[in-house]
Every structure is written in structure tokens, then in C-alpha cells.
Design a protein around this motif. Structure first.
Motif, PDB file in Angstrom:
ATOM      1  N   GLU A  81      44.366  65.516  38.317  1.00  0.00           N
ATOM      2  CA  GLU A  81      44.552  66.050  36.924  1.00  0.00           C
ATOM      3  C   GLU A  81      45.708  66.986  37.094  1.00  0.00           C
ATOM      4  O   GLU A  81      46.369  66.997  36.110  1.00  0.00           O
ATOM      5  CB  GLU A  81      43.275  66.878  36.688  1.00  0.00           C
ATOM      6  N   THR A 113      44.608  68.510  30.585  1.00  0.00           N
ATOM      7  CA  THR A 113      44.174  66.783  30.680  1.00  0.00           C
ATOM      8  C   THR A 113      42.855  66.532  30.208  1.00  0.00           C
ATOM      9  O   THR A 113      41.999  67.242  29.957  1.00  0.00           O
ATOM     10  CB  THR A 113      44.258  66.334  32.146  1.00  0.00           C
ATOM     11  N   SER A 115      39.971  63.441  30.677  1.00  0.00           N
ATOM     12  CA  SER A 115      39.740  62.112  31.343  1.00  0.00           C
ATOM     13  C   SER A 115      38.266  61.708  31.128  1.00  0.00           C
ATOM     14  O   SER A 115      37.310  62.546  30.837  1.00  0.00           O
ATOM     15  CB  SER A 115      39.703  62.453  32.860  1.00  0.00           C
TER      16      SER A 115
END
Length: 149
Positions: A81, A113, A115
Motif C-alpha cells: 500500500e 490506496t 484495494s
């Protein structure tokens, strides 16, 4: 603009990650949903407003992080990250300079970030969007720039 972003990405990958990448010619107009991916996102504010994002499949982000840190990385973790956020930050800094002489009239947000195994990255519907597909030894990824019209 597209060519300057491509040159910037190639320089960052070459100098910081010791990786060669090529831009693909295929033009995309959207990239969702993203599957088993991570996106590094940075906001631009000032004379130009928008968002720069780099979207990487997990296996590509892991390989890039290993190269960036000079060590083996085997799974998605905070190092990945951080590396993807820093990559977005470097790209954002270069885009800032491309859009504004010496980058004086544009501020960048801190990188974030996103994800997951399956997610959509929803752009500003009224933004001009540039998608650039890249290929490297570790796999494909996309850089996306959205600028408010």
C-alpha cells in the motif's frame, strides 16, 4: 499530455524501480470493475482540478514493491500500500509539472490506496479522462488522469 505522462511513467519505473515498461496503443474509456487490484490515488487542486490514479493487479503491485524495497514481498500488506501510494505521489508530482509551469498553481493531496478483490473506481462523470495502458515484465497496469472540464 498523453505522451508526457508516458515519458514520466517510464522515467519513474526505470530510475526508481529498475523496470522497463511500454505504453500500449489500445484506448480504453473505462476500467471497471477492478478485480484483485490496488489503486493509488492522488487529488489535484488549483488551476487544474482532478484525480490521478494508478491501477495495478495485486501480483504486479507485489512485484513492484519488491523491486522498490529491494526485498522479497510475497503478499498484499502495508508495504505494498505504501509503495503504490508513493508511486501515485511521484506520478502526481510529474503531472502537476506537466499541467502548470513549475507546478506552482496546483496542490496535491496525500496519496490514498484502494484495494480489493472486486471494486469499482467511480470517476467524476464530467471529467476529461485519459487512460494509458502499460505493460512491464511483471504484468499490465493502467494510469488514469481525470481533469474537471
Amino acid at each position: 499530455m498523453r505522451e508526457r505522462i508516458i515519458d514520466s511513467a517510464k522515467e519513474i519505473f526505470s530510475s526508481m524501480l529498475m523496470m522497463d515498461i511500454i505504453a500500449l496503443d489500445e484506448a480504453k474509456t473505462e476500467i471497471h470493475p477492478l478485480v484483485d487490484s490496488i489503486s493509488g490515488v492522488i487529488g489535484l487542486a488549483g488551476t487544474h482540478k482532478g484525480v490521478l490514479a494508478i491501477h495495478l493487479p495485486h501480483h504486479v503491485a507485489i512485484a513492484i514493491t519488491g523491486s522498490f524495497l529491494g526485498m522479497d514481498v510475497e503478499e498484499m500488506n502495508s508495504d505494498v500500500e505504501d509503495a503504490v501510494g508513493e508511486l501515485a505521489n511521484m506520478l502526481g508530482g510529474n503531472v502537476k509539472s506537466i499541467l502548470s509551469e513549475k507546478g506552482r498553481d496546483i496542490d496535491l493531496s496525500l496519496p490514498t490506496t484502494i484495494s480489493g478483490s472486486h471494486y469499482d473506481y467511480q470517476p467524476n462523470k464530467d471529467a476529461e479522462r485519459i487512460f494509458i495502458q502499460f505493460q512491464g515484465d511483471t504484468g499490465p497496469f493502467t494510469i488514469e488522469l481525470q481533469l474537471e472540464k
